[in-house]
Design an enzyme around this catalytic site. Structure first.
Site, PDB file in Angstrom:
ATOM      1  N   SER A 308       0.801  -1.219   0.000  1.00  0.00           N
ATOM      2  CA  SER A 308       0.000   0.000   0.000  1.00  0.00           C
ATOM      3  C   SER A 308       0.836   1.272   0.000  1.00  0.00           C
ATOM      4  CB  SER A 308      -0.907   0.025   1.242  1.00  0.00           C
ATOM      5  OG  SER A 308      -1.825  -1.041   1.219  1.00  0.00           O
ATOM      6  N   HIS A 384      -7.208   0.231   6.338  1.00  0.00           N
ATOM      7  CA  HIS A 384      -6.821  -1.171   6.525  1.00  0.00           C
ATOM      8  C   HIS A 384      -6.837  -1.586   7.994  1.00  0.00           C
ATOM      9  CE1 HIS A 384      -5.992  -2.082   2.383  1.00  0.00           C
ATOM     10  NE2 HIS A 384      -5.226  -1.019   2.268  1.00  0.00           N
TER      11      HIS A 384
END
Length: 441
Positions: A308, A384
Site C-alpha cells: 500500500s 486497513h
C-alpha cells in the site's frame, strides 16, 4: 423473464401515455395555465412528483426529471440544489410541534408524526426519482455534481446528508455482487478499469491484459442498478512471500510462473469508481470477500497482504520540517532531510543511503503515532487497520515513480490480513484505537 428495471420502464411508459392524457392535471399541479406549451422546469417537475400519488404518472415524472437534469448547465444545477435546500427542507415549526406532542404523550402515533416531521421532503423526492429507469445512476451523478460544488455552498451539506443517507441504504453490501474481471469481460467495463484506476495508472490495453491474466487478477463489486459500471475494484498479484516493490508487479515482460507455486496474494491497488458514492465504504467488504474467494479457489495460498501507498507521509513530514519548534526533528535529522531538497536525490546512492534510516524511522513514527483524533492520520492506514489488518512491514524504494516519491519518498507498507484475527483486530482498533503491528515492524 422481465426483471425489475424492465418492469419500472414499462410502468414509466404507461405513465407517459397517462401523462399525455392528463396534461391539464399536471398544469394544475405546477400552477401553469391550461394553454401553456412551455417545457416544465425541473423545479416544477419536482413539485409534481411530490404532489402526485399515482405510480405510473409518478414514474413518468421521475423519468422526465432524469431527462431534464441531464440537460442542465452548471448554473441551472446550482439553482436546482438551492431549490431542494430551501423548498423541500425540514419544516422546523412542525418539528417543534411534533416534538412537544411526543413529550406530552409518547404514544406510537406521535412518535411516527415526529419521525415524519424530521425527514426532509427531498428524501421522498429522491426515492421517487429512483423509481425511474436509470434513476439510481442519475442520483449518484447528481451527488457527484453536488460534491463538486459544495465547497462554495456549505449549506448544501444538508442536501448531501439526505442523499448519502438514502444511497447508504440502496448500496448496502447485501445488494452487491463480487465479480472477477478477466479479458472476456465486456469491453465497456474494461475501459472503465483504465479510466478509474487511481493508484497505478493502467497504460493502455496491453497493460490491462497483463493485470488480468497469469499471476494477476482483478475483482470488482457491482450493483444491480449499475450493472455495467464497477463500484470499486481491487487488483491482485500472486507471488512468493511478501512483495516489497511495485515495479515487479506491473512489469509486462515478467515471466509468469505456475500460479500453484505461489503462496501469497498481494492486493496492490484498490480504486473507488463512483465519486457520487463518496463516504459509502465498500473496500472493507471487498477485500474480505476476495480473500474468502481466493481461499476457496486457490487453497494453497497462505498469506494475504496489501502493498500500500502512504499518501500523507511527505505532506506531514514537510509540515514538521517547516515547524521550527518541532520536537521530533533533531538538528541531525534536519541536516539529513535537507537532502530531499534535491529533486533527484533518489538517483544519488550517497544521498539515498543517508536518507534511508531517517525516513524509515520517521515513516514508522508517522504511521504508528501520528493521529487524527484517536485514529491514524494516514487515510490508507485508517482504512486497513479499521478492517482488522496488521501493519506488517515498511518497504524502502517500493514505489519510485514520481507519485510514489512525492507521497512517501518511495516507501510502501504491507498490511497483512489474517482471517482468524481480523475481527479481534478490528474491535481493538475501533474500541481502543489500538494499532496492531507485527513483531518485526
Amino acid at each position: 423473464m422481465v426483471n425489475l428495471y424492465q418492469f419500472f420502464d414499462s410502468v414509466a411508459d404507461s405513465g407517459y401515455r397517462l401523462l399525455s392524457k392528463t396534461k391539464t392535471q399536471l398544469q394544475q399541479v405546477t400552477d401553469r395555465g391550461s394553454e401553456s406549451n412551455q417545457e416544465l422546469s425541473i423545479q416544477e417537475l419536482s413539485n409534481a412528483i411530490l404532489s402526485n400519488r399515482g405510480k405510473a404518472l409518478g414514474a413518468a415524472l421521475a423519468r422526465e426529471v432524469v431527462k431534464v437534469y441531464r440537460g442542465l448547465n452548471d448554473e441551472q444545477r446550482m439553482a436546482f440544489f438551492q431549490y431542494l435546500l430551501t423548498e423541500h427542507g425540514v419544516d422546523s415549526e412542525n418539528v417543534i410541534r411534533c416534538s412537544e406532542a411526543y413529550q406530552k404523550d409518547p404514544r406510537f402515533a406521535n412518535h411516527q408524526a415526529l419521525s415524519q416531521a424530521v425527514e426532509a421532503p427531498r428524501q421522498e423526492f429522491f426515492r421517487r426519482v429512483n423509481m425511474a429507469p436509470g434513476g439510481t445512476r442519475s442520483i449518484v451523478n447528481m451527488r457527484t455534481d453536488l460534491l463538486q460544488m459544495i465547497e462554495e455552498k456549505p449549506e448544501w451539506r444538508a442536501v448531501d446528508a439526505d442523499m448519502r443517507h438514502l444511497l447508504y441504504s440502496w448500496f448496502n453490501p447485501g445488494f452487491l455482487t463480487l465479480t472477477r474481471i478477466d479479458w472476456q469481460t465486456p469491453a465497456q467495463i474494461l475501459e472503465k478499469l483504465i479510466q478509474y484506476e487511481a493508484v497505478h495508472t493502467i497504460k493502455g490495453w496491453d497493460d490491462l491484459k497483463h493485470r488480468l491474466s497469469g499471476n494477476r487478477a482483478c475483482y470488482a463489486f457491482f450493483h444491480p442498478a449499475l450493472p455495467d459500471d464497477p463500484l470499486i475494484f481491487v487488483e491482485v498479484a500472486f507471488v512468493r512471500g511478501l512483495a516489497d516493490a511495485i515495479p515487479p508487479l506491473l512489469a509486462q515482460d515478467e515471466v509468469q510462473d505456475d500460479i500453484k507455486q505461489m503462496d501469497t496474494a498481494i492486493f496492490y491497488s484498490i480504486s473507488n469508481c463512483q465519486e457520487g458514492l463518496q463516504g459509502i465504504s465498500f473496500g472493507n467488504f471487498l477485500i474480505k470477500q476476495v480473500v474468502l474467494e481466493l481461499r476457496k479457489d486457490l487453497p494453497h495460498l497462505k498469506l494475504f497482504s496489501t502493498l500500500s501507498p502512504i499518501p500523507g507521509f511527505m505532506h506531514w513530514l514537510n509540515k514538521e520540517r517547516d515547524n521550527a519548534n518541532s520536537t521530533l526533528l533533531t538538528e541531525e535529522y534536519r541536516t539529513v532531510l535537507s537532502l530531499l531538497d534535491d529533486p533527484e536525490w533518489h538517483s544519488d546512492p550517497a544521498k539515498e543511503t543517508a536518507l534511508h534510516p531517517v525516513l524509515m524511522s520517521l515513516c514508522a513514527h508517522y504511521l504508528y503515532h501520528t493521529k487524527r483524533g484517536d485514529r491514524p492520520l494516514d487515510a490508507v492506514a485508517r482504512f486497513h487497520l479499521g478492517n482488522g489488518a496488521i501493519m506488517e512491514r515498511l518497504n524502502w524504494s517500493g514505489d519510485t515513480s514520481a507519485q510514489g516519491l512525492k507521497q512517501s519518498a518511495g516507501i510502501l507498507v504491507n498490511y497483512r490480513y489474517e482471517l482468524y484475527s481480523v475481527e479481534q483486530n478490528h474491535e481493538s482498533y475501533v474500541n481502543e484505537g489500538q494499532v496492531v503491528t507485527s513483531k518485526t515492524f
